[in-house]
Scaffold this active site. Structure first.
Site, PDB file in Angstrom:
ATOM      1  N   GLY A   1       0.877  -1.165   0.000  1.00 35.72           N
ATOM      2  CA  GLY A   1       0.000   0.000   0.000  1.00 35.72           C
ATOM      3  C   GLY A   1       0.908   1.205   0.000  1.00 35.72           C
ATOM      4  O   GLY A   1       1.896   1.239  -0.732  1.00 35.72           O
ATOM      5  N   GLU A   2       0.629   2.152   0.842  1.00 37.15           N
ATOM      6  CA  GLU A   2       1.481   3.336   0.960  1.00 37.15           C
ATOM      7  C   GLU A   2       1.926   3.408   2.419  1.00 37.15           C
ATOM      8  O   GLU A   2       1.112   3.614   3.306  1.00 37.15           O
ATOM      9  CB  GLU A   2       0.675   4.573   0.528  1.00 37.15           C
ATOM     10  N   SER A   3       3.217   3.210   2.637  1.00 36.34           N
ATOM     11  CA  SER A   3       3.693   3.057   4.018  1.00 36.34           C
ATOM     12  C   SER A   3       3.443   4.299   4.869  1.00 36.34           C
ATOM     13  O   SER A   3       3.172   4.187   6.067  1.00 36.34           O
ATOM     14  CB  SER A   3       5.174   2.691   4.028  1.00 36.34           C
TER      15      SER A   3
ATOM     16  N   CYS B   1       6.148  -5.275   0.481  1.00 35.78           N
ATOM     17  CA  CYS B   1       6.241  -3.940  -0.116  1.00 35.78           C
ATOM     18  C   CYS B   1       6.132  -2.856   0.964  1.00 35.78           C
ATOM     19  O   CYS B   1       7.061  -2.690   1.744  1.00 35.78           O
ATOM     20  CB  CYS B   1       5.208  -3.800  -1.227  1.00 35.78           C
TER      21      CYS B   1
ATOM     22  N   ARG C   1      12.784   3.325  -0.241  1.00 33.58           N
ATOM     23  CA  ARG C   1      11.439   3.439  -0.810  1.00 33.58           C
ATOM     24  C   ARG C   1      11.511   3.819  -2.287  1.00 33.58           C
ATOM     25  O   ARG C   1      12.434   4.508  -2.695  1.00 33.58           O
ATOM     26  CB  ARG C   1      10.631   4.520  -0.084  1.00 33.58           C
TER      27      ARG C   1
ATOM     28  N   ILE D   1       5.532  -3.031  -7.536  1.00 36.31           N
ATOM     29  CA  ILE D   1       4.719  -1.834  -7.764  1.00 36.31           C
ATOM     30  C   ILE D   1       5.292  -0.705  -6.909  1.00 36.31           C
ATOM     31  O   ILE D   1       5.169  -0.731  -5.679  1.00 36.31           O
ATOM     32  CB  ILE D   1       3.235  -2.075  -7.393  1.00 36.31           C
ATOM     33  N   ARG D   2       5.931   0.249  -7.560  1.00 35.04           N
ATOM     34  CA  ARG D   2       6.598   1.351  -6.836  1.00 35.04           C
ATOM     35  C   ARG D   2       7.310   0.788  -5.590  1.00 35.04           C
ATOM     36  O   ARG D   2       7.162   1.276  -4.479  1.00 35.04           O
ATOM     37  CB  ARG D   2       5.601   2.452  -6.449  1.00 35.04           C
TER      38      ARG D   2
ATOM     39  N   HIS E   1       5.049  -8.257  -4.587  1.00 39.28           N
ATOM     40  CA  HIS E   1       3.686  -8.578  -4.102  1.00 39.28           C
ATOM     41  C   HIS E   1       3.364 -10.043  -4.388  1.00 39.28           C
ATOM     42  O   HIS E   1       2.792 -10.337  -5.443  1.00 39.28           O
ATOM     43  CB  HIS E   1       2.659  -7.708  -4.831  1.00 39.28           C
TER      44      HIS E   1
ATOM     45  N   GLU F   1       1.053 -11.768  -3.265  1.00 38.46           N
ATOM     46  CA  GLU F   1      -0.403 -11.995  -3.262  1.00 38.46           C
ATOM     47  C   GLU F   1      -1.039 -11.658  -4.612  1.00 38.46           C
ATOM     48  O   GLU F   1      -2.214 -11.933  -4.820  1.00 38.46           O
ATOM     49  CB  GLU F   1      -1.044 -11.175  -2.127  1.00 38.46           C
TER      50      GLU F   1
HETATM   51  N1  GLN Z   1       5.835   2.978  -2.615  1.00 35.67           N
HETATM   52  C1  GLN Z   1       5.117   2.470  -1.492  1.00 35.67           C
HETATM   53  C2  GLN Z   1       5.689   2.993  -0.175  1.00 35.67           C
HETATM   54  O1  GLN Z   1       6.674   3.621  -0.176  1.00 35.67           O
HETATM   55  C3  GLN Z   1       5.102   0.968  -1.461  1.00 35.67           C
HETATM   56  C4  GLN Z   1       4.386   0.452  -2.672  1.00 35.67           C
HETATM   57  C5  GLN Z   1       3.648  -0.827  -2.461  1.00 35.67           C
HETATM   58  O2  GLN Z   1       3.393  -1.270  -1.331  1.00 35.67           O
HETATM   59  N2  GLN Z   1       3.245  -1.407  -3.555  1.00 35.67           N
HETATM   60  O3  GLN Z   1       5.146   2.739   0.848  1.00 35.67           O
END
Ligand code: GLN
Length: 198
Positions: A50-52, A82, A109, A136-137, A172, A174
């Site tokens: 997700g987005e940490s 992630c 990150r 993913i990012r 990921h 999952e």
């Molecule tokens: N870029 C996100 C972060 O810095 C991590 C991306 C992800 O969980 N797919 O938290």
């Protein structure tokens, strides 16, 4: 006996983890509030992608941060993928933020670039064979301490590691049909030797 796995469900890709774990016969509890932790006896915990920064903020606002940190420090097996990897990192490169900080490693990150940083590849995962990996990012692990085992590398960068009961992947697992990483995590939960799905 089914294993009961708590899946942090405040933001990000938690539903896909639940599906993967259910395929492996786990009972999953979505963790959204402190009583989700006290009402159930968990055998393991998943911190999803997700987005940490968002997840870290929500953890504190929802009063989940301390109880989860306590459980992780007490040895509850945890899989961080992630953003979940970033939450567990003892240090984040060029960033003063520390979330749980329980794992002896430096994470970077958005290490593959912010916009074009999403890709799929396949690589060896700790003797379990080559598995698909969706990034993913994603972060990668820049360095690890002596107590950390490296489980996978892609292009010389560390993308999966384990320290005691903590397993992290920058990809990921999952989001593919391959259950190797979840199976590996469950072997820790069950205090078994590492198992690979053939
Ligand atoms: N870029 C996100 C972060 O810095 C991590 C991306 C992800 O969980 N797919 O938290």
């Amino acid at each position: 006996m089914k294993n009961t796995i708590g899946v942090l469900a405040v933001q990000g890709a938690f539903a896909e983890h639940i599906k993967a774990l259910q395929k492996l016969n786990c009972h999953c509890i979505e963790i959204r509030k402190p009583s989700d932790l006290t009402d159930h006896s968990l055998d393991g915990l998943v911190l999803p992608g997700g987005e940490s920064t968002v997840i870290g903020k929500l953890l504190r606002e929802l009063a989940l941060f301390e109880p989860l940190k306590d459980r992780i420090e007490a040895g509850l097996p945890v899989l961080g993928t992630c953003a979940g990897l970033i939450l567990l990192a003892g240090q984040i490169a060029e960033d003063d933020t520390i979330h749980f900080g329980t794992m002896n490693m430096v994470a970077r990150r958005n290490a593959y670039g912010r916009q074009l940083g999403s890709f799929q590849t396949a690589a060896e995962f700790d003797g379990c064979g080559t598995i698909p990996m969706v990034f993913i990012r994603a972060p990668y692990i820049e360095s690890v301490g002596a107590s950390v085992d490296i489980l996978a590398r892609v292009d010389h960068h560390i993308v999966a590691a384990r320290q005691g009961n903590m397993v992290v992947t920058s990809f990921h697992p999952e989001l593919t049909a391959d259950l190797t990483v979840h199976q590996y995590f469950l072997s820790l939960v069950q205090h078994k030797a590492k198992t690979c799905i053939a």
